[in-house]
Design a protein around this motif. Structure first.
Motif, PDB file in Angstrom:
ATOM      1  N   LEU A   1      25.738  44.272  54.558  1.00 38.88           N
ATOM      2  CA  LEU A   1      26.732  44.726  55.749  1.00 38.88           C
ATOM      3  C   LEU A   1      27.226  46.258  55.230  1.00 38.88           C
ATOM      4  O   LEU A   1      27.744  46.855  56.172  1.00 38.88           O
ATOM      5  N   GLU A   2      27.465  46.132  53.971  1.00 40.14           N
ATOM      6  CA  GLU A   2      28.202  47.325  53.397  1.00 40.14           C
ATOM      7  C   GLU A   2      27.185  48.588  53.598  1.00 40.14           C
ATOM      8  O   GLU A   2      27.418  49.811  53.903  1.00 40.14           O
ATOM      9  N   MET A   3      25.883  48.191  53.302  1.00 42.91           N
ATOM     10  CA  MET A   3      24.811  49.413  53.675  1.00 42.91           C
ATOM     11  C   MET A   3      24.892  49.682  55.155  1.00 42.91           C
ATOM     12  O   MET A   3      24.517  50.654  55.675  1.00 42.91           O
ATOM     13  N   LEU A   4      24.838  48.521  56.171  1.00 36.83           N
ATOM     14  CA  LEU A   4      24.657  49.004  57.448  1.00 36.83           C
ATOM     15  C   LEU A   4      25.785  49.887  57.905  1.00 36.83           C
ATOM     16  O   LEU A   4      25.546  50.645  58.906  1.00 36.83           O
ATOM     17  N   LYS A   5      26.904  49.554  57.233  1.00 40.64           N
ATOM     18  CA  LYS A   5      28.161  50.601  57.770  1.00 40.64           C
ATOM     19  C   LYS A   5      28.000  51.996  57.153  1.00 40.64           C
ATOM     20  O   LYS A   5      28.290  52.814  57.886  1.00 40.64           O
ATOM     21  N   THR A   6      27.389  52.078  56.029  1.00 38.10           N
ATOM     22  CA  THR A   6      27.219  53.352  55.238  1.00 38.10           C
ATOM     23  C   THR A   6      26.138  54.168  55.869  1.00 38.10           C
ATOM     24  O   THR A   6      26.216  55.394  56.466  1.00 38.10           O
ATOM     25  N   TYR A   7      25.028  53.500  56.282  1.00 34.61           N
ATOM     26  CA  TYR A   7      23.567  54.173  56.759  1.00 34.61           C
ATOM     27  C   TYR A   7      23.271  53.601  58.367  1.00 34.61           C
ATOM     28  O   TYR A   7      22.649  52.957  58.687  1.00 34.61           O
ATOM     29  N   ARG A   8      24.261  54.037  59.109  1.00 30.74           N
ATOM     30  CA  ARG A   8      24.068  53.878  60.424  1.00 30.74           C
ATOM     31  C   ARG A   8      22.652  54.046  61.226  1.00 30.74           C
ATOM     32  O   ARG A   8      22.523  53.365  62.266  1.00 30.74           O
ATOM     33  N   ASP A   9      22.185  55.214  60.822  1.00 35.93           N
ATOM     34  CA  ASP A   9      21.120  55.664  61.498  1.00 35.93           C
ATOM     35  C   ASP A   9      19.961  55.029  60.908  1.00 35.93           C
ATOM     36  O   ASP A   9      18.743  55.582  61.347  1.00 35.93           O
ATOM     37  N   ALA A  10      19.872  54.323  60.036  1.00 33.27           N
ATOM     38  CA  ALA A  10      18.526  53.960  58.997  1.00 33.27           C
ATOM     39  C   ALA A  10      17.925  52.600  59.693  1.00 33.27           C
ATOM     40  O   ALA A  10      18.868  51.671  60.389  1.00 33.27           O
ATOM     41  N   GLU A  11      17.037  52.422  59.397  1.00 32.55           N
ATOM     42  CA  GLU A  11      16.182  50.925  59.675  1.00 32.55           C
ATOM     43  C   GLU A  11      16.143  50.321  58.348  1.00 32.55           C
ATOM     44  O   GLU A  11      16.118  50.747  57.252  1.00 32.55           O
ATOM     45  N   PHE A  12      16.356  48.689  58.542  1.00 32.60           N
ATOM     46  CA  PHE A  12      16.558  47.956  57.371  1.00 32.60           C
ATOM     47  C   PHE A  12      15.217  47.198  57.263  1.00 32.60           C
ATOM     48  O   PHE A  12      14.910  46.508  58.032  1.00 32.60           O
ATOM     49  N   LEU A  13      14.782  47.154  56.122  1.00 30.60           N
ATOM     50  CA  LEU A  13      13.580  46.291  55.777  1.00 30.60           C
ATOM     51  C   LEU A  13      13.994  45.227  54.744  1.00 30.60           C
ATOM     52  O   LEU A  13      14.422  45.736  53.628  1.00 30.60           O
ATOM     53  N   ILE A  14      13.988  44.003  55.103  1.00 32.25           N
ATOM     54  CA  ILE A  14      14.307  42.994  54.315  1.00 32.25           C
ATOM     55  C   ILE A  14      13.451  42.069  53.980  1.00 32.25           C
ATOM     56  O   ILE A  14      12.863  41.431  54.644  1.00 32.25           O
ATOM     57  N   HIS A  15      13.119  41.449  52.600  1.00 31.16           N
ATOM     58  CA  HIS A  15      12.280  40.721  52.291  1.00 31.16           C
ATOM     59  C   HIS A  15      12.986  39.243  52.536  1.00 31.16           C
ATOM     60  O   HIS A  15      13.876  39.004  52.163  1.00 31.16           O
ATOM     61  N   PRO A  16      12.049  38.246  53.022  1.00 34.28           N
ATOM     62  CA  PRO A  16      12.615  36.842  53.441  1.00 34.28           C
ATOM     63  C   PRO A  16      13.013  36.253  52.093  1.00 34.28           C
ATOM     64  O   PRO A  16      13.814  34.945  52.254  1.00 34.28           O
ATOM     65  N   GLU A  17      12.664  36.514  50.961  1.00 35.30           N
ATOM     66  CA  GLU A  17      13.206  35.880  49.549  1.00 35.30           C
ATOM     67  C   GLU A  17      14.779  36.222  49.409  1.00 35.30           C
ATOM     68  O   GLU A  17      15.378  35.711  48.626  1.00 35.30           O
ATOM     69  N   CYS A  18      15.162  37.137  50.010  1.00 32.20           N
ATOM     70  CA  CYS A  18      16.589  37.807  49.575  1.00 32.20           C
ATOM     71  C   CYS A  18      17.515  36.767  50.066  1.00 32.20           C
ATOM     72  O   CYS A  18      17.553  36.016  51.106  1.00 32.20           O
ATOM     73  N   GLY A  19      18.805  36.961  49.308  1.00 34.77           N
ATOM     74  CA  GLY A  19      19.793  35.850  49.221  1.00 34.77           C
ATOM     75  C   GLY A  19      20.714  36.006  50.630  1.00 34.77           C
ATOM     76  O   GLY A  19      21.513  35.224  51.158  1.00 34.77           O
ATOM     77  N   CYS A  20      20.445  37.082  51.168  1.00 35.98           N
ATOM     78  CA  CYS A  20      20.979  37.624  52.540  1.00 35.98           C
ATOM     79  C   CYS A  20      20.377  37.024  53.821  1.00 35.98           C
ATOM     80  O   CYS A  20      20.803  37.103  54.854  1.00 35.98           O
ATOM     81  N   THR A  21      18.966  36.698  53.687  1.00 33.79           N
ATOM     82  CA  THR A  21      18.269  36.507  54.835  1.00 33.79           C
ATOM     83  C   THR A  21      18.724  35.482  55.871  1.00 33.79           C
ATOM     84  O   THR A  21      18.847  36.027  57.186  1.00 33.79           O
ATOM     85  N   THR A  22      18.970  34.338  55.532  1.00 36.02           N
ATOM     86  CA  THR A  22      19.275  33.430  56.520  1.00 36.02           C
ATOM     87  C   THR A  22      20.915  33.926  57.016  1.00 36.02           C
ATOM     88  O   THR A  22      20.844  33.621  58.482  1.00 36.02           O
ATOM     89  N   SER A  23      21.623  34.488  56.550  1.00 32.86           N
ATOM     90  CA  SER A  23      22.924  34.891  57.162  1.00 32.86           C
ATOM     91  C   SER A  23      22.471  36.080  58.152  1.00 32.86           C
ATOM     92  O   SER A  23      23.150  36.077  59.158  1.00 32.86           O
ATOM     93  N   MET A  24      21.618  36.869  57.575  1.00 35.16           N
ATOM     94  CA  MET A  24      21.115  38.125  58.292  1.00 35.16           C
ATOM     95  C   MET A  24      20.776  37.496  59.789  1.00 35.16           C
ATOM     96  O   MET A  24      20.771  38.235  60.791  1.00 35.16           O
ATOM     97  N   VAL A  25      19.656  36.421  59.751  1.00 29.74           N
ATOM     98  CA  VAL A  25      19.105  35.818  60.795  1.00 29.74           C
ATOM     99  C   VAL A  25      20.196  35.450  61.743  1.00 29.74           C
ATOM    100  O   VAL A  25      20.160  35.698  63.169  1.00 29.74           O
ATOM    101  N   TYR A  26      21.316  34.716  61.446  1.00 30.18           N
ATOM    102  CA  TYR A  26      22.346  34.199  62.224  1.00 30.18           C
ATOM    103  C   TYR A  26      22.931  35.649  62.867  1.00 30.18           C
ATOM    104  O   TYR A  26      23.344  35.480  63.972  1.00 30.18           O
ATOM    105  N   TYR A  27      23.178  36.692  61.970  1.00 26.26           N
ATOM    106  CA  TYR A  27      24.251  37.710  62.643  1.00 26.26           C
ATOM    107  C   TYR A  27      23.252  38.219  63.609  1.00 26.26           C
ATOM    108  O   TYR A  27      23.682  38.801  64.878  1.00 26.26           O
ATOM    109  N   PHE A  28      21.909  38.686  63.229  1.00 23.67           N
ATOM    110  CA  PHE A  28      20.653  39.056  64.458  1.00 23.67           C
ATOM    111  C   PHE A  28      20.410  38.350  65.533  1.00 23.67           C
ATOM    112  O   PHE A  28      19.820  38.799  66.390  1.00 23.67           O
TER     113      PHE A  28
END
Length: 330
Positions: free
Chosen positions: A187-214
């Motif tokens: 979320l910090e990086m999303l705020k910093t780089y608003r013009d970027a695309e994000f590639l996230i590996h499903p093993e990441c500790g953020c993944t499930t929360s990110m699915v809920y967000y998205f």
């Protein structure tokens, strides 16, 4: 490039010809190791590449379970790993004894193991899977059958969320690198780089929360916290395997991408896409086991034909069955 590195690379090239060998390097390997490899990619794809060559010797620059997978798929070839101590923190979170005990607790369950497991564990499972096809493998299993998913709890939680399956039991294992990539960091990086695309590996500790967000399992465009609280962040997020990331990086028109996986992949990304900017989600996302393979060790492996990884025939046969079932679904 210094003289020593040049000499080593020349010697490695000579020894490859003499030994009738190919060198495989995972996407997380050191740049100089990737430079001498015949094939670079993720673990399963590399083993499949090796099986398609006529080479008699495979030098696998990765971690131990990957060399085992190559031995399983290529039983007629000699598989070497340059450092026997190059293990995997995720694969080591479950032993075959623990798996057998877990299966006894759920005798009717279908067992699905991530490719990041030992050969002994694969041999005890019904299906193998990768991060790119885990959802497809689980969806292929009848809905009334319980599923034991192992060993990565973040990939398992991601699969459970995308499939909406209620009868999936998940082993509490994690990769020490990907577990450190938490939702707050993303979320910090999303705020910093608003013009970027994000590639996230499903093993990441953020993944499930990110699915809920998205709000979906695809991550194809989203609004984070866009609920009237003034913190809305427009973004484009993809959940992808390492090779999926490589393919997407080549195809996208985006010029800036944030990459949430082990930093070793950035070398290949930048090399293949010099007109694009790739930013690591964290410079600390480094696998110490992957980095144990050095150019000098690759040279010694070819020179002395060490260290051979050979999976016993019966174990290999049973593990191959789980892999082949996965490939049949693909």
């Amino acid at each position: 490039m210094d003289r020593v590195e040049v000499d080593l690379k020349q010697e490695i090239a000579r020894l490859k010809r003499e030994r009738d060998a190919v060198i495989l390097a995972h996407n997380y390997q050191l740049p100089e190791v990737q430079d001498v490899a015949d094939f670079i990619g993720d673990s399963l794809a590399l083993s499949q590449k090796a099986a398609s060559t006529d080479a008699k010797v495979i030098v696998f620059c990765g971690v131990h379970f990957m060399a085992e997978t190559a031995s399983i798929i290529c039983p007629d070839k000699r598989v070497l790993i340059p450092d026997l101590e190059a293990g995997c923190s995720l694969a080591s979170t479950i032993t075959v004894e623990q798996l057998r005990a877990w299966k006894k607790e759920h005798p009717d369950a279908v067992t699905v193991c991530y490719i990041n497991t030992s050969a002994d564990v694969k041999a005890e499972c019904d299906y193998c899977c990768t991060s790119s096809n885990a959802v497809k493998v689980v969806k292929s299993i009848p809905e009334d059958k319980p599923v034991l998913f192992l060993p990565d709890m973040f990939l398992g939680a991601y699969v459970a969320e995308v499939t909406k399956r209620k009868n999936i039991y998940i082993w509490p294992g994690e990769c020490h690198v990907h577990a450190g990539i938490r939702p707050s960091l993303v979320l910090e990086m999303l705020k910093t780089y608003r013009d970027a695309e994000f590639l996230i590996h499903p093993e990441c500790g953020c993944t499930t929360s990110m699915v809920y967000y998205f709000g979906n399992g695809n991550g194809n465009g989203c609004v984070v916290n866009g609920n009237g609280n003034g913190n809305g962040i427009s973004c484009n997020v993809k959940f992808l395997s390492t090779e999926g990331m490589m393919k997407y990086a080549r195809q996208t028109s985006a010029k800036r991408l944030i990459v949430a996986t082990e930093v070793g992949i950035l070398y290949r990304m930048r090399k293949e896409n010099p007109d694009k900017e790739f930013i690591p989600i964290s410079s600390d996302a480094v696998c110490k086991y992957m980095k144990m393979i050095t150019l000098d060790k690759v040279y010694r492996s070819l020179r002395d034909m060490v260290y051979e990884v050979k999976v016993p025939e019966e174990t290999a046969r049973r593990a191959r069955r789980a892999i082949e079932r996965m490939l049949a679904i693909n």
